[in-house]
Design a protein around this motif. Sequence first.
Motif, PDB file in Angstrom:
ATOM      1  N   ASN A  84       0.808  -1.221   0.000  1.00 16.49           N
ATOM      2  CA  ASN A  84       0.000   0.000   0.000  1.00 16.49           C
ATOM      3  C   ASN A  84       0.840   1.268   0.000  1.00 16.49           C
ATOM      4  O   ASN A  84       0.413   2.310   0.493  1.00 16.49           O
ATOM      5  CB  ASN A  84      -0.939   0.021   1.215  1.00 16.49           C
ATOM      6  CG  ASN A  84      -2.102  -0.945   1.047  1.00 16.49           C
ATOM      7  OD1 ASN A  84      -2.563  -1.181  -0.062  1.00 16.49           O
ATOM      8  ND2 ASN A  84      -2.561  -1.523   2.152  1.00 16.49           N
ATOM      9  N   SER A  85       2.053   1.188  -0.539  1.00 17.45           N
ATOM     10  CA  SER A  85       2.901   2.378  -0.539  1.00 17.45           C
ATOM     11  C   SER A  85       3.536   2.607  -1.900  1.00 17.45           C
ATOM     12  O   SER A  85       3.927   1.668  -2.599  1.00 17.45           O
ATOM     13  CB  SER A  85       3.999   2.253   0.525  1.00 17.45           C
ATOM     14  OG  SER A  85       4.802   1.118   0.259  1.00 17.45           O
ATOM     15  N   TYR A  86       3.625   3.877  -2.262  1.00 16.66           N
ATOM     16  CA  TYR A  86       4.306   4.301  -3.489  1.00 16.66           C
ATOM     17  C   TYR A  86       4.616   5.784  -3.344  1.00 16.66           C
ATOM     18  O   TYR A  86       3.721   6.585  -3.012  1.00 16.66           O
ATOM     19  CB  TYR A  86       3.434   4.074  -4.722  1.00 16.66           C
ATOM     20  CG  TYR A  86       4.118   4.432  -6.029  1.00 16.66           C
ATOM     21  CD1 TYR A  86       4.877   3.499  -6.715  1.00 16.66           C
ATOM     22  CD2 TYR A  86       4.004   5.710  -6.571  1.00 16.66           C
ATOM     23  CE1 TYR A  86       5.519   3.813  -7.913  1.00 16.66           C
ATOM     24  CE2 TYR A  86       4.634   6.042  -7.761  1.00 16.66           C
ATOM     25  CZ  TYR A  86       5.386   5.085  -8.426  1.00 16.66           C
ATOM     26  OH  TYR A  86       6.013   5.414  -9.607  1.00 16.66           O
ATOM     27  N   GLN A  87       5.855   6.159  -3.580  1.00 20.26           N
ATOM     28  CA  GLN A  87       6.228   7.569  -3.437  1.00 20.26           C
ATOM     29  C   GLN A  87       7.402   7.908  -4.342  1.00 20.26           C
ATOM     30  O   GLN A  87       8.413   7.205  -4.344  1.00 20.26           O
ATOM     31  CB  GLN A  87       6.605   7.882  -1.988  1.00 20.26           C
ATOM     32  CG  GLN A  87       6.879   9.348  -1.707  1.00 20.26           C
ATOM     33  CD  GLN A  87       7.203   9.601  -0.253  1.00 20.26           C
ATOM     34  OE1 GLN A  87       8.336   9.403   0.177  1.00 20.26           O
ATOM     35  NE2 GLN A  87       6.207  10.022   0.501  1.00 20.26           N
ATOM     36  N   THR A  88       7.256   8.968  -5.112  1.00 21.06           N
ATOM     37  CA  THR A  88       8.355   9.478  -5.931  1.00 21.06           C
ATOM     38  C   THR A  88       8.362  11.005  -5.848  1.00 21.06           C
ATOM     39  O   THR A  88       7.338  11.631  -5.534  1.00 21.06           O
ATOM     40  CB  THR A  88       8.225   9.072  -7.413  1.00 21.06           C
ATOM     41  OG1 THR A  88       7.039   9.656  -7.969  1.00 21.06           O
ATOM     42  CG2 THR A  88       8.181   7.558  -7.580  1.00 21.06           C
TER      43      THR A  88
END
Length: 206
Positions: A84-88
């Motif tokens: 449940n994580s995604y970051q850019t």
Amino acid sequence: MKLNRVKIFSATGVVLALALAAGSAYALKLPPFEERGEIRAEDVCASLGNASRAATALADVLPEKSSYSFRDHATDLRTDELDNSYQTACFVYGDGKQLLVARTDMLEYETTESWQKEAVEQFVSASSVLPFAAGDKAVASDKIAAIYVPCASHGIRRHLSVVVRLKKQGDASASDLRAKLIDLAKNAAVHAHMKARCDRPSKLRE
């Protein structure tokens, strides 16, 4: 008469000196005659999506600088459908000064209004942005473009929050700046929706 001639020669000398100085500055590409640096597709952050489209949009919104650089951070990428994580984050610099920031985060809000208030209105006022068609909600001005994109259906229905913020703008009109920021946000959203392994329709309109 001699005094007047001295004044004339003196004034002429000042003009010639200024002209020579300006000519030298132009020849050496010193301010204010620096050539604009090139924004090359191969240098653009991967998180901005299609590189040639992103480079074109950036050239239209950024102020003229002698050089541009990019820093791309992918701090938390989604590895499977249970993640449940995604970051850019992409940081764009001109002559060493930060000009634009583009962030994508996987998160969830109870309402799209809550998302806008936290993700967008910390930077600009609600009255300064207008909606456009993309994701579950999208708003933009001449300083920011943001999209709330459906992503994961597993467990909590997660979204991608894509926010492109222009910190220093070029000479384009407000309407052109808004249009190009929307292009950048859509481009980044399409890329993130794929890289984050989203299984819900993005609702992104090309």
